[in-house]
Structures are given as structure tokens and as C-alpha cells.
Design a protein around this motif. Structure first.
Motif, PDB file in Angstrom:
ATOM      1  N   ARG A  84       0.834  -1.199   0.000  1.00  0.00           N
ATOM      2  CA  ARG A  84       0.000   0.000   0.000  1.00  0.00           C
ATOM      3  C   ARG A  84       0.874   1.257   0.000  1.00  0.00           C
ATOM      4  O   ARG A  84       0.643   2.206  -0.740  1.00  0.00           O
ATOM      5  N   ASN A  85       1.898   1.254   0.848  1.00  0.00           N
ATOM      6  CA  ASN A  85       2.775   2.414   0.948  1.00  0.00           C
ATOM      7  C   ASN A  85       3.506   2.682  -0.355  1.00  0.00           C
ATOM      8  O   ASN A  85       3.714   3.827  -0.745  1.00  0.00           O
ATOM      9  N   ALA A  86       3.906   1.602  -1.025  1.00  0.00           N
ATOM     10  CA  ALA A  86       4.649   1.782  -2.268  1.00  0.00           C
ATOM     11  C   ALA A  86       3.753   2.378  -3.350  1.00  0.00           C
ATOM     12  O   ALA A  86       4.236   3.068  -4.248  1.00  0.00           O
ATOM     13  N   ALA A  88       1.284   4.538  -2.772  1.00  0.00           N
ATOM     14  CA  ALA A  88       0.682   5.816  -2.371  1.00  0.00           C
ATOM     15  C   ALA A  88       1.311   7.011  -3.092  1.00  0.00           C
ATOM     16  O   ALA A  88       0.818   8.132  -2.991  1.00  0.00           O
ATOM     17  N   ARG A  89       2.411   6.772  -3.794  1.00  0.00           N
ATOM     18  CA  ARG A  89       3.009   7.866  -4.586  1.00  0.00           C
ATOM     19  C   ARG A  89       3.259   7.339  -5.995  1.00  0.00           C
ATOM     20  O   ARG A  89       4.381   6.974  -6.345  1.00  0.00           O
ATOM     21  N   ARG A  92       6.620   9.236  -9.120  1.00  0.00           N
ATOM     22  CA  ARG A  92       7.781   9.395  -8.252  1.00  0.00           C
ATOM     23  C   ARG A  92       8.403  10.769  -8.432  1.00  0.00           C
ATOM     24  O   ARG A  92       8.196  11.426  -9.447  1.00  0.00           O
ATOM     25  N   TYR A  93       9.197  11.166  -7.452  1.00  0.00           N
ATOM     26  CA  TYR A  93       9.966  12.401  -7.607  1.00  0.00           C
ATOM     27  C   TYR A  93      10.995  12.197  -8.699  1.00  0.00           C
ATOM     28  O   TYR A  93      11.618  11.136  -8.788  1.00  0.00           O
ATOM     29  N   ARG A  97      13.903  12.671  -3.846  1.00  0.00           N
ATOM     30  CA  ARG A  97      13.596  13.272  -2.561  1.00  0.00           C
ATOM     31  C   ARG A  97      14.762  12.976  -1.621  1.00  0.00           C
ATOM     32  O   ARG A  97      15.284  11.871  -1.579  1.00  0.00           O
ATOM     33  N   GLU A  98      15.208  13.984  -0.904  1.00  0.00           N
ATOM     34  CA  GLU A  98      16.377  13.807  -0.028  1.00  0.00           C
ATOM     35  C   GLU A  98      15.911  13.424   1.370  1.00  0.00           C
ATOM     36  O   GLU A  98      15.201  14.192   2.015  1.00  0.00           O
ATOM     37  N   ASP A  99      16.343  12.271   1.868  1.00  0.00           N
ATOM     38  CA  ASP A  99      16.029  11.909   3.248  1.00  0.00           C
ATOM     39  C   ASP A  99      16.775  12.837   4.196  1.00  0.00           C
ATOM     40  O   ASP A  99      17.939  13.140   3.987  1.00  0.00           O
TER      41      ASP A  99
ATOM     42  N   ALA B 175       7.119  14.789   2.088  1.00  0.00           N
ATOM     43  CA  ALA B 175       8.394  14.302   2.618  1.00  0.00           C
ATOM     44  C   ALA B 175       8.354  12.822   2.945  1.00  0.00           C
ATOM     45  O   ALA B 175       9.392  12.174   3.009  1.00  0.00           O
ATOM     46  N   CYS B 176       7.172  12.293   3.169  1.00  0.00           N
ATOM     47  CA  CYS B 176       7.071  10.907   3.650  1.00  0.00           C
ATOM     48  C   CYS B 176       7.409   9.906   2.549  1.00  0.00           C
ATOM     49  O   CYS B 176       6.863  10.000   1.453  1.00  0.00           O
ATOM     50  N   PRO B 177       8.292   8.946   2.844  1.00  0.00           N
ATOM     51  CA  PRO B 177       8.594   7.915   1.854  1.00  0.00           C
ATOM     52  C   PRO B 177       7.336   7.140   1.436  1.00  0.00           C
ATOM     53  O   PRO B 177       7.304   6.574   0.356  1.00  0.00           O
ATOM     54  N   ASN B 178       6.317   7.128   2.290  1.00  0.00           N
ATOM     55  CA  ASN B 178       5.073   6.412   1.986  1.00  0.00           C
ATOM     56  C   ASN B 178       3.942   7.344   1.596  1.00  0.00           C
ATOM     57  O   ASN B 178       2.797   6.923   1.531  1.00  0.00           O
ATOM     58  N   ALA B 179       4.235   8.630   1.392  1.00  0.00           N
ATOM     59  CA  ALA B 179       3.189   9.605   1.114  1.00  0.00           C
ATOM     60  C   ALA B 179       2.042   9.466   2.115  1.00  0.00           C
ATOM     61  O   ALA B 179       0.878   9.417   1.749  1.00  0.00           O
TER      62      ALA B 179
END
Ligand code: HEM
Ligand code: FES
Lengths: 257, 260
Positions: A84-86, A88-89, A92-93, A97-99, B175-179
Motif C-alpha cells: 500500500r505504501n509503495a 501511495a506515490r 515518483r519524484y 527526494r532527499e532523506d 516528505a514521507c517515503p510512503n506519502a
């Protein structure tokens, strides 16, 4: 109507279940690590420890079933959450995106997890069922001291255990901290120690486990004399069990409580 | 104050609509001689003026107050939502933060729940859906109540106020890796859940807002804390733990709509 079952309807609720199953596994890993340390007490103590556990079916099977349910639930929910998390975006940027603050451990949970799953399967096959021997040795269900020493005398078996425990350390560090967050164990007075607690536990468990293959390879554990003592003790236990098969189980069961 | 100006290597994301393909365009030729006293949005204004003069379509970006309080502005600048300066909105970011000749990539906040309207502007109505699900208290609105009519411990008032500083810009999601919009949702929950006025609907609100968050297609929290680092108000992820606890209570005890 809401009930505990609706917990898995939200991502947070699923995370709570992941956290609780993770904490069950974490609790086991701590207990297992403490048990492993008995190796340093001596061959007899270590063999007795294994013997006692194996002859206590309620404890043995209770633990096995709890762990199986926990690990299956843990993997099932984390994998579905990760999917699901993968998604949700979807776009992609383009400039990555910089951690800013996240940790290596946090970013690699979906890698350290499956690696641990693979390791768990190997570990069970190695020391429990069916039991594998390396470097020309024979597997012995009673003399577990000899199993440990002969296996870790093979460099790549030792390497697998060191590497797997590094993975475990990473997984536990982020997991422990994350689990406290997931179940809402938060209080301004204690927030600052939560991360240090997680680091401390992860280093203790992973570092302690790694010490075993390293100690064998360093020659601190498993010299000829210790191996002879181990073999003798295993024979004694076998003989004893042969004499008092029936009551032996009961005695060791009571002792454990 | 000096009158320094800088030349930038500026690349901006251009996209005609939600489903249109997009790409970075090089606008370096319009980004020369930028005052270091300009804000990031003023820099974009300048570029837009020059582009209009050249007959090009100006860059679309969201903005309103330009003083860091409305939550309208926001773009990902060199991989960081709202750019490199901590606790600063895009409108309050100033060009003195960049070196002469700096390469700057600007792209929209990206999340499935934030469809791109055009260029840098995204549709954040999914945040409105979360608020509508429970970000309110149900009271008869009559004349204003007397001040201090309801005693509130200072610590609760302060913590609630910290949560209430959320301007809903969406940088946490970006910012969230998981949006995930966990920080936004948790801040809005804590804002009400920590005050006496918010107690009556506390657990129902928690369940409904978190459900709305998930329904909007945001990801879940995996505790990276990138949201906290990107938040222009520095809102703490401790509020997420609070929301988790309230959700746990709400679901396990079925406490919906009841206080105790
Ligand atoms: C020794 C066994 C294990 C222990 C002690 C353990 C422990 C934990 C704990 C405590 C958490 C944090 C829970 C939370 O806040 O959600 C966690 C998360 C997680 N675990 Fe495990 N786990 C183990 C095995 C595994 C395995 C075998 C897998 C996968 C195949 C796995 C995959 C994950 C994933 C993906 C997460 C979520 C990571 C995140 O939130 O970013 N774990 N684990
Ligand atoms: S324009 Fe209002 S916060 Fe930036």
C-alpha cells in the motif's frame, strides 16, 4: 459497531497488530539470546538447557505455536502495508527526494524482514528439524554443544549467523522504537529515552548472538576438552532417560516452573 | 544590507494537467540577477514576468499569505519540501539561502492523494475530507463563551497549541517515503483531543479521521520522521503516537462517542 476486529481496517490499526506481533517476536528473541549465553557457562549447562526445554512439551509447543501465529501475522500485514505504501506515490519524484532524518534501519525494514524470514527457516533446519551438520560432523539431538561448535568451525556458516544477526539488530532497532510509537507508548517525560532503549536492546541481542560464532572461531569456546565433556554429558543424559523415561519428563517439567 | 544578486540554474516541473505528462524545463535564462532579498516565490514571480514578456505560459504555483501562515504555498526544492531551510515555508524561504550559480530543481508535492492541477500546484482537497470527517466539535454556536469559563491545564493548552500550529500545507505528505498524511491527521486530532471541548467526540473523531485518511489513498506511517523534519512548524511525531493510542482505545473498547 466497533470492536477489536475493526482494528485491521485502518493502516494504523494494522500497524498496531504488526507492533504487537513484532514485540512478541522481540520478547522471544531476547529470551533466546539469554538462553544462548548459557553456552559460555559450559558444555554441561548448555546441553542441560536444551534438554530441559525439549522435555517440556507445553512450553515447547506453546512457544512454537505462538511464534508461528505471530510471525505469519507479522509478515502478512507488513507485506500488505508495504504494498500500500509503495503505491501511495504513483508518480515518483524526478529529482530524488532527499532523506533528512530517517535511519538506514528504517529504510531497510522491508529488506531486513524478508532476509530474517530466510534466516529463520535456515536456522530451524540447521539446529532443530531436521538438523544439519557441516564440515564432516554428525548432527546430535542431545549434544547441541557439539552441533554449535562443529557448525561454526565452518567459516561460511559462522558468516551467515553474523550477517543474519546484523540484520536482526537493524530490524530490532527500528522495530522496537517503531512499535512503541505504533501502540502509542508515548509520554513527554520518557520520549527521549525511547530511541536509546531501542538501540540498547538491539545491540545487546544482536551483539550477544554474534559473540557465539565469533567465540567458536576465536577458539574461546569448543576446545577438545570441552567437546569431550559435552559428549560424556550427552551420553549420561541418554542413559538416564533410558532408565527413567516416564517420570523424567515430569521432573524436568516441574523444575522449569 | 547588500544588494547582492545571484544567477541560478533553474529547472521547474511543467505539467499541463493531472494526467498530462510532465517534465523539468530549464529556465536559467530567466533566473539571472535575482536579488538575494527576494523570497523563493518572488523569484518565481520575476521568472514568470520575464516568461510572459517572452510569450511563454507562466509557471503555476499556489500561494496566498506569503507570510508562512496560510499553508497555500509549497514545492519540493532540490528534493526537500519547502527547500533547505528548516521550519520555513516556501514563501518564507529567501534566495540568500542559495549560492550564486546554484542548481535548483523545483517540483510539486507528489502523492496519489494530491493530484497535480498544473505545474507546481496540487489538489489538496483530501485534507479537507479528513477535516470534514471529524476535525470539529459539535457545539451550539451562540454568543462567545466567557474567557476562562472552562479551566484547561497549561500543559494541555500548550501541547494542543503546538498541534494547532499545523497550517495544512502538505509538506509532511511530500516528505514521507510512503506519502502518508499521518502527521497532518495526528496534529488535527491532537489539537482537539487534548482540550476539554474536544473530549465528547474524541474517540469517534479519531476513528473517522483516520478512516478518511486511509480512504483518501495516503500511505501508512513507518516512523521515518521525515514529516517532522519537513514540517514548517516543526510539529512532533509524538502526536502520531497519541493518535495511535486513541485509535487503539477507540477500536478495542468501542468507546466511540463516549467519554469514559
Ligand atoms: C526475529 C523476528 C522478528 C522480530 C523480532 C521483528 C520485530 C519487529 C518489530 C518490533 C516491528 C515494529 C512494529 C511496528 O511498529 O509496526 C517490526 C516491523 C516490521 N517487520 Fe519485523 N520482526 C521480525 C521478523 C520479521 C520478518 C521475518 C519480516 C518479513 C518477512 C518482517 C518484516 C517487518 C516489516 C516490513 C516491518 C515494518 C517496518 C516499518 O514499519 O517500516 N519482520 N518487526
Ligand atoms: S503562502 Fe501562505 S504559507 Fe506560504
Amino acid at each position: 459497531m466497533t470492536s477489536a476486529l475493526t482494528l485491521t481496517r485502518t493502516t494504523i490499526g494494522q500497524k498496531v497488530v504488526v507492533a504487537v506481533t513484532g514485540l512478541i517476536l522481540f520478547g522471544f528473541v531476547i529470551g533466546h539470546f539469554l538462553g544462548n549465553l548459557i553456552l559460555f557457562v559450559g558444555p554441561e549447562a548448555f546441553i542441560d538447557y536444551g534438554w530441559t526445554l525439549k522435555h517440556n512439551p507445553p512450553l515447547l509447543w506453546g512457544t512454537r505455536i505462538t511464534l508461528l501465529v505471530a510471525v505469519v501475522t507479522h509478515i502478512g500485514l507488513t507485506m500488505s502495508l508495504a504494498r500500500r505504501n509503495a503505491s501511495a506515490r504513483p508518480s515518483r519524484y524526478k529529482k530524488a527526494r532527499e532523506d533528512q532524518v530517517t535511519s538506514y534501519a528504517a529504510r531497510t525494514m522491508v529488506i531486513s524482514g524478508p532476509l530474517l524470514a530466510g534466516y529463520i527457516l535456515f536456522h530451524i533446519a540447521h539446529f532443530t528439524a531436521p538438523g544439519l551438520a557441516f564440515g564432516g560432523a554428525e548432527f546430535d539431538h542431545v549434544n547441541i554443544y557439539a552441533n554449535v561448535v562443529s557448525s561454526f568451525n565452518v567459516w561460511w556458516v559462522a558468516a551467515i549467523y553474523v550477517f543474519a544477526n546484523a540484520m536482526l539488530g537493524l530490524h530490532l532497532f527500528h522495530g522496537a522504537w517503531s512499535a512503541l510509537q505504533s501502540v502509542g507508548a508515548q509520554h513527554p517525560r520518557y520520549d527521549s529515552i525511547r530511541r536509546n532503549l531501542a538501540i540498547g536492546l538491539a545491540v545487546m541481542v544482536a551483539g550477544g548472538n554474534m559473540m557465539i560464532p565469533l567465540a567458536v572461531r576465536g577458539g574461546l569456546v569448543g576446545d577438545a576438552e570441552q567437546l569431550r565433556a559435552a559428549a560424556e554429558h550427552a551420553e549420561e543424559l541418554r542413559a538416564e532417560a533410558g532408565m527413567l523415561t516416564g517420570d523424567h519428563d515430569d521432573v524436568s517439567g516441574e523444575e522449569l516452573e | 544590507m547588500s544588494d547582492d544578486t545571484i544567477d541560478l540554474k533553474l529547472f521547474v516541473w511543467r505539467q499541463e494537467g493531472p494526467d498530462a505528462p510532465g517534465d523539468f524545463q530549464d529556465y536559467s535564462k530567466y533566473a539571472k540577477g535575482v536579488s538575494t532579498h527576494a523570497s523563493f516565490l518572488e523569484m518565481l514571480d520575476l521568472v514568470n514576468e520575464r516568461m510572459s514578456a517572452d510569450g511563454e505560459r507562466p509557471i503555476v504555483f499556489d500561494h496566498d499569505c506569503r507570510e508562512g501562515i496560510c499553508g497555500c504555498c509549497g514545492a519540493v526544492i532540490n528534493g526537500i519540501p519547502h527547500g533547505p531551510q528548516k521550519q520555513t515555508t516556501t514563501c518564507q524561504l529567501h534566495m540568500r539561502q542559495f549560492e550564486n550559480g546554484a542548481e535548483i530543481y523545483v517540483e510539486p508535492f507528489r502523492a496519489g492523494a494530491f493530484p497535480i492541477v498544473k505545474d507546481l500546484m496540487v489538489d489538496r482537497s483530501s485534507f479537507d475530507d479528513i477535516i470534514q470527517a471529524g476535525g470539529f466539535i459539535s457545539v451550539r454556536t451562540g454568543s462567545a463563551p466567557d474567557a476562562n469559563e472552562i479551566p484547561i491545564p497549561k500543559e494541555s493548552a500548550d501541547a494542543s497549541m503546538d498541534a494547532a500550529t499545523c497550517i495544512g500545507c502538505g509538506a509532511c505528505v511530500a516528505a514521507c517515503p510512503n506519502a502518508s498524511a499521518s502527521l497532518f491527521t495526528a496534529a488535527k486530532l491532537a489539537h482537539l483531543n487534548m482540550l476539554p471541548q474536544g473530549q465528547a467526540e474524541r474517540y469517534k473523531r479519531t476513528r473517522l479521521m483516520i478512516q478518511a485518511h486511509d480512504d483518501a489513498g495516503f500511505g501508512g506511517c513507518t516512523n521515518h520522521r521525515e514529516c517532522e523534519a519537513a514540517c514548517p512548524k516543526g510539529i512532533s511525531t509524538d502526536f502520531i503516537a497519541r493518535a495511535n493510542r486513541d485509535l487503539l482505545v477507540a477500536t478495542v473498547t468501542g468507546k466511540d462517542g463516549r467519554l469514559v
